[in-house]
Scaffold this active site. Structure first.
Site: not given
Length: 317
Positions: A27, A58-61
């Site tokens: 990431r 970067s969106s919440q995984p």
């Protein structure tokens, strides 16, 4: 540190093949801002790029992993992602679809798009194509798609996407609700001339740029004058306006008042009632269907969004 995120996702009940894809993609390589590795692999939204003009996250995984499960992402699938950011989510999906699959990701902001292209190139990811442009139009060159995966808040599901989706293909999408300001996510499946789907959960993504974020303005051009016909009192009017928004894609607003801009008529929504001008069979049919479902909110309905066909509502159990 990546193992930490893997186990976080497993604790959420995420399928191991999806959790493993997050384990395989670094990431930190997609972040243009510096964070400690311990923070990078927490289950949080991170700012991936900002320069005072353009902003990307970067969106919440765990949310992305749930989206992947809901669309049943698997080996050999072709995916269209709308809102590619710096490329991290597309890279993760490429691990899931494998060598026989392909991910096309569209990013509206050229600065961010170029960064995503470089990230994908630098990491040697051959099964991702990064396209710079307005996601409203999709990417017909690679169609048809098994999945359309949307990671920005959009005002509608455009007909371009519908045409580029395979029959029985799936769309996971956060939709900007213009009346309430909410951004619920829906899962749709293409069935004939409709997208059939249901509410999944509340989200808060960056709102899309371009045509995906200006539906109210575009629909102002559709407003025409028609003779007044009648007034109908509508219980829970706000909920009905949101259904009109979702199902017709013809909602607009002028001077603080919402309107439906139909081909043969206009509806003004105000003060708990609809004022109908001209002929609006689509709206009156939807109102009748909604009444038969006891005026439920969209969270408790199945939506059938029509493309060259009338939309409709059915009651869920």
């Amino acid at each position: 540190m990546r193992e930490r995120l893997f186990w976080i996702l497993k604790d959420y009940g995420i399928d191991e093949r999806i959790a493993k894809a997050f384990l395989e993609v670094p990431r930190e390589e997609f972040l243009m801002k510096h964070y400690s590795l311990s923070h990078v692999y927490e289950d949080v939204v991170l700012v991936s790029y900002e320069d005072g003009e353009v902003f990307s996250t970067s969106s919440q995984p765990s949310l992305m992993a749930m989206f992947m499960e809901w669309v049943e992402l698997g080996e050999g699938m072709k995916v269209l992602e709308i809102g590619g950011g710096t490329g991290y989510n597309a890279a993760v999906m490429s691990r899931i679809v494998g060598e026989n699959g392909f991910v096309v990701t569209v990013e509206y902001f050229e600065k961010v798009c170029k960064i995503a292209r470089e990230n994908v190139r630098r990491l040697g990811i051959d099964s991702v194509a990064v396209v710079c442009g307005d996601g409203y139009y999709g990417v017909p060159d690679f169609a048809p798609y098994d999945v359309i995966f949307v990671t920005v808040g959009v005002d509608e599901i455009p007909e371009h996407w519908f045409r580029q989706l395979k029959d029985e293909g799936r769309v996971i999408v956060p939709i900007n609700m213009k009346f309430s300001g909410r951004q619920p996510a829906f899962l749709f499946v293409k069935k004939g001339n409709h997208l059939e789907g249901n509410y999944k959960l509340e989200t808060r993504f960056i709102e899309a740029g371009g045509n995906l974020g200006n539906l109210l303005e575009r629909n102002k051009k559709l407003l025409k004058e028609f003779p007044f016909r009648k007034t109908i009192r509508v219980p829970r009017l706000q909920m009905f306006v949101e259904l009109v928004d979702l199902l017709t894609r013809r909602l607009t607003r002028m001077n603080g008042t919402f309107y439906y801009a139909g081909p043969e008529g206009t509806v003004e929504f105000s003060g708990g009632e609809m004022r109908i001008y001209g002929d609006t069979p689509e709206i009156e049919s939807l109102l009748s269907q909604w009444k038969s479902c006891d005026y439920r909110s969209f969270e408790h309905l199945t939506l059938h969004v029509g493309y060259n066909a009338l939309s409709r509502i059915s009651c869920t159990i």
